[in-house]
Every structure is written in structure tokens, then in C-alpha cells.
Design a protein around this motif. Structure first.
Motif, short mmCIF file in Angstrom:
data_model
loop_
_atom_site.label_atom_id
_atom_site.label_comp_id
_atom_site.label_asym_id
_atom_site.label_seq_id
_atom_site.Cartn_x
_atom_site.Cartn_y
_atom_site.Cartn_z
N ARG A 127 14.33 15.65 -0.61
CA ARG A 127 14.40 16.15 0.77
C ARG A 127 15.42 17.28 0.88
N LEU A 128 16.56 17.10 0.22
CA LEU A 128 17.57 18.16 0.22
C LEU A 128 17.04 19.43 -0.43
N GLN A 129 16.35 19.27 -1.55
CA GLN A 129 15.80 20.43 -2.25
C GLN A 129 14.72 21.12 -1.41
N PHE A 130 13.91 20.33 -0.72
CA PHE A 130 12.86 20.88 0.15
C PHE A 130 13.47 21.74 1.26
N TYR A 131 14.45 21.18 1.94
CA TYR A 131 15.09 21.95 3.02
C TYR A 131 15.83 23.17 2.47
N ARG A 132 16.52 23.00 1.36
CA ARG A 132 17.29 24.10 0.78
C ARG A 132 16.38 25.29 0.46
N TYR A 133 15.19 25.01 -0.08
CA TYR A 133 14.28 26.09 -0.45
C TYR A 133 13.76 26.81 0.79
N TYR A 134 13.24 26.06 1.75
CA TYR A 134 12.61 26.70 2.90
C TYR A 134 13.62 27.28 3.88
N SER A 162 3.71 21.58 6.75
CA SER A 162 4.36 21.33 5.46
C SER A 162 5.33 20.16 5.55
N ILE A 163 6.10 20.11 6.63
CA ILE A 163 7.07 19.03 6.81
C ILE A 163 6.37 17.70 6.99
N ALA A 164 5.34 17.66 7.83
CA ALA A 164 4.61 16.42 8.07
C ALA A 164 3.98 15.91 6.77
N THR A 165 3.41 16.82 5.98
CA THR A 165 2.79 16.43 4.72
C THR A 165 3.83 15.90 3.74
N PHE A 166 4.94 16.61 3.62
CA PHE A 166 5.99 16.20 2.70
C PHE A 166 6.57 14.84 3.08
N LEU A 167 6.89 14.66 4.35
CA LEU A 167 7.46 13.39 4.80
C LEU A 167 6.47 12.24 4.65
N ALA A 168 5.18 12.51 4.91
CA ALA A 168 4.17 11.47 4.76
C ALA A 168 4.07 11.02 3.30
N ILE A 169 4.07 11.97 2.37
CA ILE A 169 3.99 11.64 0.95
C ILE A 169 5.23 10.86 0.52
N CYS A 170 6.41 11.30 0.96
CA CYS A 170 7.64 10.58 0.62
C CYS A 170 7.62 9.16 1.16
N THR A 171 7.12 8.99 2.38
CA THR A 171 7.06 7.66 2.99
C THR A 171 6.12 6.74 2.23
N VAL A 172 4.95 7.28 1.85
CA VAL A 172 3.99 6.47 1.10
C VAL A 172 4.58 6.05 -0.24
N ILE A 173 5.25 6.98 -0.92
CA ILE A 173 5.86 6.67 -2.22
C ILE A 173 6.95 5.61 -2.04
N GLU A 174 7.83 5.83 -1.06
CA GLU A 174 8.96 4.93 -0.88
C GLU A 174 8.51 3.51 -0.51
N PHE A 175 7.63 3.39 0.48
CA PHE A 175 7.21 2.07 0.93
C PHE A 175 6.27 1.41 -0.07
N VAL A 208 5.01 20.20 -2.85
CA VAL A 208 5.62 18.88 -2.78
C VAL A 208 6.06 18.42 -4.16
N ILE A 209 5.22 18.65 -5.16
CA ILE A 209 5.56 18.23 -6.52
C ILE A 209 6.79 18.95 -7.03
N ILE A 263 6.52 11.82 16.10
CA ILE A 263 6.79 13.21 16.45
C ILE A 263 8.27 13.53 16.21
N GLY A 264 9.14 12.61 16.62
CA GLY A 264 10.57 12.82 16.40
C GLY A 264 10.93 12.87 14.94
N LEU A 265 10.21 12.11 14.11
CA LEU A 265 10.48 12.12 12.67
C LEU A 265 10.22 13.50 12.08
N VAL A 266 9.16 14.16 12.53
CA VAL A 266 8.85 15.49 12.03
C VAL A 266 9.84 16.52 12.58
N ILE A 267 10.13 16.42 13.88
CA ILE A 267 11.00 17.43 14.51
C ILE A 267 12.45 17.30 14.05
#
Length: 280
Positions: free
Chosen positions: A270-277, A223-236, A7-8, A187-191
Motif C-alpha cells: 500500500r505504501l509503495q502504491f501510494y508512493r508511486y502514484y 485503480s484504488i478500488a481495484t487495488f484495495l479489493a485485491i488486497c482485501t481478498v488476499i488478506e481475508f 497491482v502485481i 465508499i469511505g474505504l476508497v476515498i
């Protein structure tokens, strides 16, 4: 063998993208300034004599600012004013005018979000920001985003409408439907959470994009759920900090800029995360 991408690493790559061209912050700065300095757009209250279900439902929309909560096509980070913020008097519209305003706002948000994502794509790939190329990518992204939103709305529209009708008739079912829709949303947010990133980086149609997002989530659910959760906590978390800071005299501009930096960096991450995986 590829090195692990934590994530970092995604966050560092995202903010490095923003650092290369800070002009990308202008999208968020401009829209956030409009929200704080412009008038809210609200729906006029129905007549007191009208006690129908539709009138009651429309009455609940009176307190909603169409510029924020009803702009479903916006992907640009925003700093929205809280209820205690000092903003100009709201613009109260009739039902028809309010509907047209929502459509217009979503169309404008779609255009701006498409240009924003196209610009991030060019920064991430370190491409020359030619106007013709940016416009071409923006148009393609906008069309695919509109298609994906249309497909998603067509799927949830009927169940959501039925839920509203049932809750209006039987208010005691409210907790059940509220909990169910919250669970489905998570669930939809992760999928389908990486649908904008897939559209930005790949040339898929709406249905192919949604299928690709499902396949991506199925392989890397945790991995996606963890990444999105961390991004959400940071953003909000930072949004609450910036909003409190914006309430202090003279601190509105720094708060808007700070929120633009945090939010734009997360969108690039988010773009970099998807691009890598996705091995792009």
C-alpha cells in the motif's frame, strides 16, 4: 513517460521491502500471539431486571472482545482467533472498566502502529534504522493518526448514534440502516483508505491528509478500488487459511508467522502504491 505500475508491481515492491528486514514481522507476530494466548476482554452482562435500550445495547457488546473489534487505531496485521478457538477464559469487566480498557488498548495500538509504519517507511526508503529517527517519525505519525481518527469519529459519531437509537425503537429499519452504513463504509474505504499511507510518507495535518486522500481517490478511483479489493481478498482469504491451520495441533506458530508475512507485505505494498502514484 513513467512505466505503468500495476497491482502485481505494488505487491512485488511491498514484499521486497519485507524481505530486506524480516524483523518487521515481529509486530504482527507478537500481537497475534497475544490474541491467541491471552484472555479476551469482555463486558459484563447487565442485570436481568434492566430492560432499557442502553442495557440491551450493552448486552450486545458482551460477546465482543475489546482487544480486536474495538481497537480502531490498529494498523498492524493480526490473526484473530475464531469462535471455535481454544483460548483462556475471558476477563469480564464492568462498564467503566471496559471503557478504560478500550481506551488503553487503542492507545497501545496507536503507539505500536506508529512505530510499525515508521519502520516500514525507513525500509521502503532504505534509510538507516536509527533509534532517534524512528522515534521521531513514530511520534509524528501517531499524533497525525490520532487527529485523523478524531476527525473521522466526530463526523460519524452523531449519525451512527442516531441510527442505533432509531433501530432500537423501530427494529424494522435495521436492513435499511445496515445496508446504508455498509455502502458508506465501502465508499469511505476508497476515498480515505490511504490516509495512513499519506500520514506515513508526508507531513500533513489531519484535515490536510483527509483532503489529500480525497484528491488522490478522485484522480484514480478505479485503480484504488481495484487495488484495495485485491488486497482485501488476499488478506481475508489467507487469514481464513491461517486460522484453520492454527486450530491444528502444533501449527499455531507457523500460522501466525504466515499471516504476519502476508499482512505486512500487503501493508508495505500500500505504501509503495501510494508512493508511486503520488510521484514521491
Amino acid at each position: 513517460m513513467r512505466q505503468p505500475f500495476y497491482v502485481i508491481d505494488a505487491l512485488a515492491a511491498g514484499y521486497a521491502t519485507v524481505h530486506r528486514q524480516p524483523f518487521i514481522l515481529l509486530f504482527s507476530i507478537g500481537l497475534s500471539a497475544y490474541l491467541w494466548l491471552g484472555s479476551a476482554i469482555t463486558l459484563a452482562l447487565p442485570l436481568a431486571s434492566d430492560q432499557s435500550i442502553i442495557a440491551q445495547w450493552l448486552g450486545t457488546l458482551h460477546a465482543i472482545d475489546a482487544r480486536t473489534l474495538l481497537v480502531i487505531t490498529n494498523l498492524i496485521p493480526l490473526l484473530t482467533p475464531g469462535a471455535e478457538a481454544f483460548t483462556p477464559p475471558p476477563l469480564v469487566l464492568s462498564t467503566g472498566q471496559f471503557g478504560l480498557a478500550v481506551i488503553g488498548l487503542n492507545a497501545i495500538a496507536l503507539v505500536l502502529s506508529s512505530v510499525f509504519l515508521a519502520s516500514l517507511r525507513q525500509l521502503m526508503r532504505q534509510e538507516q534504522p536509527w533509534l532517534q529517527t524512528t522515534l521521531a517519525h513514530s511520534v509524528a505519525i501517531g499524533i497525525r493518526l490520532a487527529g485523523a481518527v478524531g476527525v473521522a469519529l466526530s463526523i460519524v459519531a452523531l449519525p451512527l448514534a442516531l441510527s442505533i437509537v432509531i433501530v432500537s425503537i423501530m427494529p424494522e429499519t435495521m436492513p435499511f440502516f445496515f445496508t446504508g452504513w455498509i455502502a458508506l463504509s465501502l465508499i469511505g474505504l476508497v476515498i480515505f483508505g490511504f490516509t495512513p499511507e499519506i500520514i506515513t510518507l508526508q507531513r500533513h495535518g489531519p484535515l490536510t491528509t483527509l483532503r489529500a486522500s480525497w484528491q488522490f481517490a478522485r484522480r484514480r478511483w478505479f485503480s484504488i478500488a481495484t487495488f484495495l479489493a485485491i488486497c482485501t481478498v488476499i488478506e481475508f482469504g489467507f487469514a481464513n487459511l491461517w486460522r484453520a491451520l492454527a486450530m491444528q495441533p502444533g501449527w499455531l506458530a507457523p500460522a501466525i508467522v504466515g499471516n504476519a508475512y502476508i499482512g505486512s507485505g500487503l501493508r508495505a505494498a500500500r505504501l509503495q502504491f501510494y508512493r508511486y502514484y503520488a510521484k514521491m
